[in-house]
Design an enzyme around this catalytic site. Structure first.
Site, mmCIF file in Angstrom:
data_model
loop_
_atom_site.group_PDB
_atom_site.id
_atom_site.type_symbol
_atom_site.label_atom_id
_atom_site.label_comp_id
_atom_site.label_asym_id
_atom_site.label_seq_id
_atom_site.Cartn_x
_atom_site.Cartn_y
_atom_site.Cartn_z
ATOM 1 N N HIS A 96 0.857 -1.195 0.000
ATOM 2 C CA HIS A 96 0.000 0.000 0.000
ATOM 3 C C HIS A 96 0.890 1.242 0.000
ATOM 4 O O HIS A 96 1.485 1.573 1.032
ATOM 5 C CB HIS A 96 -0.897 0.027 1.246
ATOM 6 C CG HIS A 96 -1.898 -1.081 1.301
ATOM 7 N ND1 HIS A 96 -3.005 -1.134 0.478
ATOM 8 C CD2 HIS A 96 -1.968 -2.190 2.089
ATOM 9 C CE1 HIS A 96 -3.711 -2.222 0.755
ATOM 10 N NE2 HIS A 96 -3.102 -2.880 1.727
ATOM 11 N N HIS A 106 -0.625 -6.736 -5.204
ATOM 12 C CA HIS A 106 -0.743 -7.963 -4.410
ATOM 13 C C HIS A 106 -0.119 -9.104 -5.211
ATOM 14 O O HIS A 106 -0.262 -9.148 -6.434
ATOM 15 C CB HIS A 106 -2.227 -8.256 -4.151
ATOM 16 C CG HIS A 106 -2.505 -9.685 -3.781
ATOM 17 N ND1 HIS A 106 -3.072 -10.588 -4.666
ATOM 18 C CD2 HIS A 106 -2.285 -10.374 -2.636
ATOM 19 C CE1 HIS A 106 -3.189 -11.767 -4.071
ATOM 20 N NE2 HIS A 106 -2.720 -11.664 -2.850
ATOM 21 N N VAL A 109 2.273 -16.769 -4.176
ATOM 22 C CA VAL A 109 2.628 -18.058 -4.782
ATOM 23 C C VAL A 109 2.575 -19.111 -3.682
ATOM 24 O O VAL A 109 2.989 -18.854 -2.559
ATOM 25 C CB VAL A 109 4.017 -18.055 -5.473
ATOM 26 C CG1 VAL A 109 3.958 -17.379 -6.827
ATOM 27 C CG2 VAL A 109 5.095 -17.418 -4.609
ATOM 28 N N ARG A 110 2.058 -20.294 -4.015
ATOM 29 C CA ARG A 110 1.835 -21.282 -2.958
ATOM 30 C C ARG A 110 1.933 -22.709 -3.508
ATOM 31 O O ARG A 110 1.751 -22.947 -4.700
ATOM 32 C CB ARG A 110 0.476 -21.053 -2.304
ATOM 33 C CG ARG A 110 -0.680 -21.074 -3.261
ATOM 34 C CD ARG A 110 -1.991 -20.588 -2.634
ATOM 35 N NE ARG A 110 -3.082 -20.635 -3.605
ATOM 36 C CZ ARG A 110 -3.359 -19.668 -4.454
ATOM 37 N NH1 ARG A 110 -2.652 -18.555 -4.463
ATOM 38 N NH2 ARG A 110 -4.355 -19.789 -5.317
ATOM 39 N N HIS A 145 0.658 -5.855 -17.728
ATOM 40 C CA HIS A 145 0.150 -7.030 -18.447
ATOM 41 C C HIS A 145 1.166 -7.592 -19.440
ATOM 42 O O HIS A 145 1.197 -8.805 -19.665
ATOM 43 C CB HIS A 145 -1.179 -6.701 -19.127
ATOM 44 C CG HIS A 145 -2.337 -6.782 -18.186
ATOM 45 N ND1 HIS A 145 -2.954 -7.977 -17.882
ATOM 46 C CD2 HIS A 145 -2.963 -5.834 -17.442
ATOM 47 C CE1 HIS A 145 -3.922 -7.759 -16.997
ATOM 48 N NE2 HIS A 145 -3.946 -6.470 -16.713
ATOM 49 N N HIS A 175 -20.941 -7.653 -4.933
ATOM 50 C CA HIS A 175 -21.905 -6.740 -4.312
ATOM 51 C C HIS A 175 -21.773 -5.309 -4.835
ATOM 52 O O HIS A 175 -22.665 -4.488 -4.628
ATOM 53 C CB HIS A 175 -21.770 -6.774 -2.781
ATOM 54 C CG HIS A 175 -20.463 -6.255 -2.274
ATOM 55 N ND1 HIS A 175 -19.283 -6.942 -2.418
ATOM 56 C CD2 HIS A 175 -20.140 -5.109 -1.622
ATOM 57 C CE1 HIS A 175 -18.296 -6.246 -1.868
ATOM 58 N NE2 HIS A 175 -18.787 -5.124 -1.384
#
EC number: 1.3.3.3
Length: 299
Positions: A96, A106, A109-110, A145, A175
Site C-alpha cells: 500500500h 498484491h 505463490v503457494r 500485463h 456486491h
C-alpha cells in the site's frame, strides 16, 4: 520428478528475501521481521515495512503449515484428501503506497501437498499477481500485463489469456458489480504436466512480480498530490477491505482454520474510509477509474 516440498520451501524463503530487499531499495526503509510458530504444526516469517519513504505499508509473509489431517472444510470439496497428512506453504504480499498515483499491488505463490503411505501424493501450485490503481495510466497497465504475458510465454501461448481471465473473474466484487483493479494473473490447482514444469511456472510468477510492479512505482512515486487524491485513495481502499473480508478464499480459509490472524490481516490497508452514497464528480479523474478498471485486453 516427484514433488520436492523442501526445494519449494527454499525457493519461497529466498523469494521473500529478494522481494523485501527490492522493496527496501526503492523505499529506503527496512522490513521488521516477526517469526511465529503454529501450535498444530509449522509457522512462518511475517515481514512488514511501515511508514516508509514510498510505502505506507508493505507486508511480505511466508508461511509453512503442516498437519496429520486436513480440516473438514478442505476435504468436503476434495474427498481424496481425507486421511492424508498435508503441507501448505506460500508467500503472500500486499503493498500500500503513500502516493495515490502509485497503485496498490498484491502477489501470492503457494504449494500444497497431501500424502499417505502407499499412495501417490496429491499436490498442486497456485498463485498470481494483480494491480489496483486509484488513478489509471494506460502505459502502467500495458507494462503490467506485458510483463505477465512475457513470463507466461515459455509455458504456452494459451497460458496468459487463461490466467488473465481467471484473475479478472476472481478479483471481482459481486456486491459492487465492479473489478477490484486491472487484474494480472491468477492460477490454482496446477499439477500438469509434471512437478518440474509447474514449479518452474510458479518461480516465474514469483520473480516476475517486482519486474511488473517496481517500474510503475518509480514512474509515479514523485507525482504531486493533495488532499483530494488522498481522500479518493482512502475511499477506494475500502473496496480492498470489502473484497478481502467478503470474497477472498485465502483470507476466509486462513481465519476458519485457525491461521495466524495478524499475518492473514496484514493485507489490510493501514488507513481507509467509507462515505455513504459517494459519487465522483462527472468528468473528473476520479470518475474515470470505474471505466479504467473494466475488463479489457491490455496487450
Amino acid at each position: 520428478m516427484k514433488p520436492d516440498a523442501h526445494q519449494v520451501k527454499q525457493f519461497l524463503l529466498n523469494l521473500q528475501d529478494t522481494i523485501c530487499q527490492q522493496l527496501s531499495a526503492v523505499d529506503g526503509a527496512e522490513f521488521v521481521e516477526d517469526s511465529w510458530q503454529r501450535e498444530a504444526g509449522g509457522g512462518g516469517r511475517s515481514r512488514v515495512l511501515r511508514n516508509g519513504g514510498v510505502f505506507e505499508q508493505a507486508g511480505v509473509n511466508f508461511s509453512h503449515v503442516h498437519g496429520e489431517a486436513m480440516p473438514a472444510s478442505a476435504t468436503a470439496h476434495r474427498p481424496e484428501l481425507a486421511g492424508r497428512s498435508f503441507e501448505a506453504m506460500g508467500i503472500s504480499l500486499v503493498v500500500h503506497p503513500h502516493n495515490p498515483y502509485v497503485p496498490t499491488s498484491h502477489a501470492n505463490v503457494r504449494f500444497f501437498i497431501a500424502e499417505k503411505p502407499g499412495a501417490e501424493p496429491v499436490w498442486w501450485f497456485g498463485g498470481g499477481f494483480d494491480l489496483t490503481p486509484f488513478y489509471g495510466f494506460e502505459e502502467d497497465a500495458i507494462h503490467w500485463h506485458r510483463t505477465a504475458r512475457d513470463l507466461c510465454q515459455p509455458f504456452g501461448e494459451d497460458v496468459y489469456p487463461r490466467y488473465k481471465k481467471w484473475c479478472d473473474e476472481y478479483f471481482y466484487l459481486k456486491h459492487r458489480n465492479e473489478q477490484r483493479g486491472i487484474g494480472g494473473l491468477f492460477f490454482d490447482d496446477l499439477n500438469t504436466p509434471d512437478f518440474d514444469h509447474c514449479f518452474a511456472f510458479m518461480q516465474a510468477v514469483g520473480k516476475g512480480y517486482t519486474n511488473a510492479y517496481l517500474p510503475i512505482v518509480e514512474r509515479r512515486k514523485a507525482m504531486a498530490y493533495g488532499e483530494r487524491e488522498r481522500n479518493f485513495q482512502l475511499y477506494r481502499r475500502g473496496r480492498y477491505v470489502e473484497f478481502n473480508l467478503v470474497w477472498d478464499r485465502g483470507t476466509l480459509f486462513g481465519l476458519q482454520t485457525g491461521g495466524r490472524t495478524e499475518s492473514i490481516l496484514m493485507s489490510m490497508p493501514p488507513l481507509v474510509r467509507w462515505e455513504y452514497d459517494y459519487h465522483p464528480e462527472d468528468g473528473s479523474p476520479e470518475a474515470a477509474l470505474s471505466e479504467f478498471i473494466k475488463v479489457r485486453d491490455w496487450v
